[in-house]
Write a protein that holds these residues in place. Sequence first.
Motif, PDB file in Angstrom:
ATOM      1  N   GLU A 381      40.724  57.472 -47.192  1.00 12.39           N
ATOM      2  CA  GLU A 381      40.830  58.668 -46.356  1.00 12.39           C
ATOM      3  C   GLU A 381      40.036  59.831 -46.950  1.00 12.39           C
ATOM      4  O   GLU A 381      39.384  60.593 -46.216  1.00 12.39           O
ATOM      5  CB  GLU A 381      42.314  59.047 -46.195  1.00 12.39           C
ATOM      6  N   TRP A 382      40.087  59.983 -48.273  1.00 13.59           N
ATOM      7  CA  TRP A 382      39.344  61.068 -48.912  1.00 13.59           C
ATOM      8  C   TRP A 382      37.847  60.881 -48.721  1.00 13.59           C
ATOM      9  O   TRP A 382      37.129  61.834 -48.390  1.00 13.59           O
ATOM     10  CB  TRP A 382      39.690  61.119 -50.399  1.00 13.59           C
ATOM     11  N   LEU A 383      37.365  59.658 -48.915  1.00  8.52           N
ATOM     12  CA  LEU A 383      35.935  59.385 -48.768  1.00  8.52           C
ATOM     13  C   LEU A 383      35.482  59.584 -47.323  1.00  8.52           C
ATOM     14  O   LEU A 383      34.421  60.178 -47.065  1.00  8.52           O
ATOM     15  CB  LEU A 383      35.622  57.957 -49.229  1.00  8.52           C
ATOM     16  N   GLU A 384      36.269  59.097 -46.388  1.00  5.48           N
ATOM     17  CA  GLU A 384      35.896  59.257 -44.986  1.00  5.48           C
ATOM     18  C   GLU A 384      35.874  60.729 -44.581  1.00  5.48           C
ATOM     19  O   GLU A 384      35.060  61.137 -43.739  1.00  5.48           O
ATOM     20  CB  GLU A 384      36.853  58.464 -44.095  1.00  5.48           C
ATOM     21  N   SER A 385      36.749  61.541 -45.176  1.00  7.14           N
ATOM     22  CA  SER A 385      36.739  62.979 -44.883  1.00  7.14           C
ATOM     23  C   SER A 385      35.471  63.649 -45.390  1.00  7.14           C
ATOM     24  O   SER A 385      35.111  64.742 -44.938  1.00  7.14           O
ATOM     25  CB  SER A 385      37.971  63.657 -45.506  1.00  7.14           C
ATOM     26  N   LYS A 386      34.780  62.998 -46.325  1.00  6.48           N
ATOM     27  CA  LYS A 386      33.524  63.511 -46.861  1.00  6.48           C
ATOM     28  C   LYS A 386      32.310  62.899 -46.162  1.00  6.48           C
ATOM     29  O   LYS A 386      31.172  63.101 -46.587  1.00  6.48           O
ATOM     30  CB  LYS A 386      33.431  63.220 -48.367  1.00  6.48           C
ATOM     31  N   GLY A 387      32.538  62.132 -45.100  1.00  7.48           N
ATOM     32  CA  GLY A 387      31.444  61.552 -44.346  1.00  7.48           C
ATOM     33  C   GLY A 387      30.901  60.243 -44.896  1.00  7.48           C
ATOM     34  O   GLY A 387      29.812  59.808 -44.504  1.00  7.48           O
ATOM     35  N   VAL A 388      31.651  59.596 -45.767  1.00  8.36           N
ATOM     36  CA  VAL A 388      31.220  58.326 -46.360  1.00  8.36           C
ATOM     37  C   VAL A 388      31.762  57.173 -45.523  1.00  8.36           C
ATOM     38  O   VAL A 388      32.957  57.138 -45.202  1.00  8.36           O
ATOM     39  CB  VAL A 388      31.702  58.194 -47.818  1.00  8.36           C
ATOM     40  N   HIS A 389      30.900  56.226 -45.188  1.00  6.82           N
ATOM     41  CA  HIS A 389      31.348  55.016 -44.478  1.00  6.82           C
ATOM     42  C   HIS A 389      31.903  54.030 -45.500  1.00  6.82           C
ATOM     43  O   HIS A 389      31.212  53.640 -46.447  1.00  6.82           O
ATOM     44  CB  HIS A 389      30.207  54.366 -43.712  1.00  6.82           C
ATOM     45  N   VAL A 390      33.164  53.619 -45.319  1.00  5.23           N
ATOM     46  CA  VAL A 390      33.826  52.682 -46.236  1.00  5.23           C
ATOM     47  C   VAL A 390      33.931  51.329 -45.543  1.00  5.23           C
ATOM     48  O   VAL A 390      34.508  51.223 -44.453  1.00  5.23           O
ATOM     49  CB  VAL A 390      35.227  53.183 -46.637  1.00  5.23           C
ATOM     50  N   GLN A 391      33.378  50.296 -46.179  1.00  3.43           N
ATOM     51  CA  GLN A 391      33.386  48.948 -45.607  1.00  3.43           C
ATOM     52  C   GLN A 391      34.138  47.992 -46.525  1.00  3.43           C
ATOM     53  O   GLN A 391      33.673  47.674 -47.610  1.00  3.43           O
ATOM     54  CB  GLN A 391      31.952  48.444 -45.406  1.00  3.43           C
ATOM     55  N   PHE A 392      35.309  47.558 -46.090  1.00  8.22           N
ATOM     56  CA  PHE A 392      36.051  46.548 -46.831  1.00  8.22           C
ATOM     57  C   PHE A 392      35.544  45.159 -46.437  1.00  8.22           C
ATOM     58  O   PHE A 392      34.999  44.972 -45.347  1.00  8.22           O
ATOM     59  CB  PHE A 392      37.553  46.644 -46.553  1.00  8.22           C
ATOM     60  N   ARG A 393      35.719  44.191 -47.322  1.00  9.93           N
ATOM     61  CA  ARG A 393      35.232  42.831 -47.116  1.00  9.93           C
ATOM     62  C   ARG A 393      33.735  42.863 -46.739  1.00  9.93           C
ATOM     63  O   ARG A 393      33.282  42.138 -45.847  1.00  9.93           O
ATOM     64  CB  ARG A 393      36.027  42.125 -46.027  1.00  9.93           C
ATOM     65  N   ALA A 394      32.992  43.702 -47.416  1.00  6.32           N
ATOM     66  CA  ALA A 394      31.581  43.873 -47.092  1.00  6.32           C
ATOM     67  C   ALA A 394      30.797  42.615 -47.423  1.00  6.32           C
ATOM     68  O   ALA A 394      30.991  42.000 -48.467  1.00  6.32           O
ATOM     69  CB  ALA A 394      31.014  45.063 -47.862  1.00  6.32           C
ATOM     70  N   SER A 395      29.886  42.252 -46.543  1.00  2.00           N
ATOM     71  CA  SER A 395      28.994  41.122 -46.774  1.00  2.00           C
ATOM     72  C   SER A 395      27.667  41.640 -47.309  1.00  2.00           C
ATOM     73  O   SER A 395      27.361  42.840 -47.231  1.00  2.00           O
ATOM     74  CB  SER A 395      28.765  40.343 -45.477  1.00  2.00           C
ATOM     75  N   LEU A 396      26.866  40.737 -47.836  1.00  2.88           N
ATOM     76  CA  LEU A 396      25.536  41.103 -48.314  1.00  2.88           C
ATOM     77  C   LEU A 396      24.719  41.703 -47.180  1.00  2.88           C
ATOM     78  O   LEU A 396      23.989  42.684 -47.373  1.00  2.88           O
ATOM     79  CB  LEU A 396      24.831  39.875 -48.891  1.00  2.88           C
ATOM     80  N   GLU A 397      24.844  41.128 -45.989  1.00  2.00           N
ATOM     81  CA  GLU A 397      24.085  41.624 -44.848  1.00  2.00           C
ATOM     82  C   GLU A 397      24.441  43.078 -44.528  1.00  2.00           C
ATOM     83  O   GLU A 397      23.565  43.896 -44.218  1.00  2.00           O
ATOM     84  CB  GLU A 397      24.342  40.739 -43.613  1.00  2.00           C
ATOM     85  N   GLN A 398      25.722  43.414 -44.609  1.00  2.00           N
ATOM     86  CA  GLN A 398      26.142  44.790 -44.334  1.00  2.00           C
ATOM     87  C   GLN A 398      25.619  45.749 -45.404  1.00  2.00           C
ATOM     88  O   GLN A 398      25.204  46.875 -45.090  1.00  2.00           O
ATOM     89  CB  GLN A 398      27.668  44.858 -44.240  1.00  2.00           C
ATOM     90  N   ASP A 399      25.641  45.312 -46.651  1.00  2.00           N
ATOM     91  CA  ASP A 399      25.117  46.153 -47.733  1.00  2.00           C
ATOM     92  C   ASP A 399      23.625  46.420 -47.542  1.00  2.00           C
ATOM     93  O   ASP A 399      23.152  47.549 -47.739  1.00  2.00           O
ATOM     94  CB  ASP A 399      25.349  45.475 -49.088  1.00  2.00           C
ATOM     95  N   LEU A 400      22.887  45.379 -47.159  1.00  2.00           N
ATOM     96  CA  LEU A 400      21.449  45.537 -46.955  1.00  2.00           C
ATOM     97  C   LEU A 400      21.147  46.406 -45.729  1.00  2.00           C
ATOM     98  O   LEU A 400      20.199  47.202 -45.734  1.00  2.00           O
ATOM     99  CB  LEU A 400      20.786  44.165 -46.808  1.00  2.00           C
ATOM    100  N   GLU A 401      21.951  46.260 -44.689  1.00  2.00           N
ATOM    101  CA  GLU A 401      21.758  47.079 -43.492  1.00  2.00           C
ATOM    102  C   GLU A 401      21.993  48.558 -43.803  1.00  2.00           C
ATOM    103  O   GLU A 401      21.275  49.436 -43.305  1.00  2.00           O
ATOM    104  CB  GLU A 401      22.701  46.618 -42.383  1.00  2.00           C
TER     105      GLU A 401
END
Length: 516
Positions: A381-401
């Motif tokens: 919640e703190w990170l999202e309030s700062k405009g950061v996109h938080v991705q749980f169970r992130a895949s390599l493809e999502q990190d590269l995108e």
Amino acid sequence: MSATIPIVPVKVPTALEGDGMGCHSGGEAMLAAARTAGKSEVLEQYAKDYPRGAKTGPHDQPQSMCPAFGSLRVGLRMRRTATILSGSACCVYGLTFTSHFYGARRSVGYVPFNSETLVTGKLFEDIREAVYRQADPALHDAIVIINLCVPTASGVPLQILPREINGVRIIGIDVPGFGVPTHAEAKDVLAGAMLRYARAEVLAGPVQAPRTGRSDKPTITLLGEMFPADPVIIGMMLEPMGLAAGPVVPTREWRELYAALDCAALAAIHPFYTASIREFEAAGRAVIGSAPVGLHGTAAWLQSVGAAANVGQAQIDAAKNRILPAIQGALARLPIRGRITLSGYEGSELLVARLLVESGADLRYVGTACPRTVWSDADREWLESKGVHVQFRASLEQDLEAMAEWQPDLAIGTTPVVQAAKELSIPALYFTNLISARPLMGPAGAGSLAAVINAAIGNKARFEQMKAFFGDTGTAHAAGVWEGGQGVPRDRPEFKAETRRRLQKLLKKIKAEEMI
């Protein structure tokens, strides 16, 4: 007189079906085989503890190392604990190689098997014999046996091993890649099993005191592997409240498990240790999420710890007044200027992200291979309030995108992310060795991160110079090292098109044959 013996196909899947090579059968086939073989209860619990979403697929399980490495690492780091693996020889080789690469200083036990010993039950008897041979109370407090994919899928029943042999505790766990998503969560599988065993011992009667003795202050147990300096820093933060830092779970010795359970509250520094948290809650201990990182994170964490341990507000304020000015000063002295994307599979990614934001970084994305839990909600919640996109169970493809979208000044991530970034002339740092292997808590955390990150961002010009010098040499169809006399290979798109056409034709033929 001759007779034809009819061959009747059997529809029950086994771990050795698929392409006939056990662990190459694929996750779905092995999962079905494990359920058929009596592992449904274990797998259902894993699905609850380490969720991957309703629709699991190839991108729902992050691309990290073999999950069993997490459990193996926990066992190898404990004194007077032997670890035995039961799995395919290639898997055991890879796990032992990785464990010794990361500093293991003891042997890993292995019980080999073949298709005959697997299906006849002889493998279990071999495991039982190995455990009895190793159960020497002069050498060991506990023996850990880990089922890898094939023995789990085949239903090798480690749960019916004796709980104790000659005073040596026996801990049998299943850690299949198709049931435990990441090596970080596999640490919790073993830590939770040990805590459950230790809690039962505490309920049964007096237990052994820790090697260093019991603390004369109420303690806060710390959950999750941390840099060695961090527990010391946390202890200094807790001192004004009349509290002390307790053991770090996973522990380094069996008797530390008793001290860990004997705490005022549990600090879930790594919030995905679901099985371990369940044991602390069963023992009646309060659980606190997040960690003392950065200015705002430390203030909120100290407040939560004080409330959980029934500490007066005056003492909580004293703890804040002692440490917060030093953190604020460190953040001001060593700011981070630059756009960053962050990803990893250790479980501390959100904590590092908070520290980066408080240090001034323009953080746009944080991806973690671990799942979202209630204990990570405060950080999310703190990170999202700062405009950061938080991705749980992130895949390599999502990190590269994310890296492609935000074009960062620095990419922090796993090995393939770092490789892809450097090919694009983007400075990059490997999360596991260069970021998570540093102090994160208190003033030391702010200072250690800023130095390495600012140095990396400053290397942008060097990457651009190298890119300009080498150009497209050694890329795409010309990748590799070629002798001058042979020349660099020419791209042949017509050959690629023909190969693609033949492959599509073959796939259509195979599909048509399946329908017959």
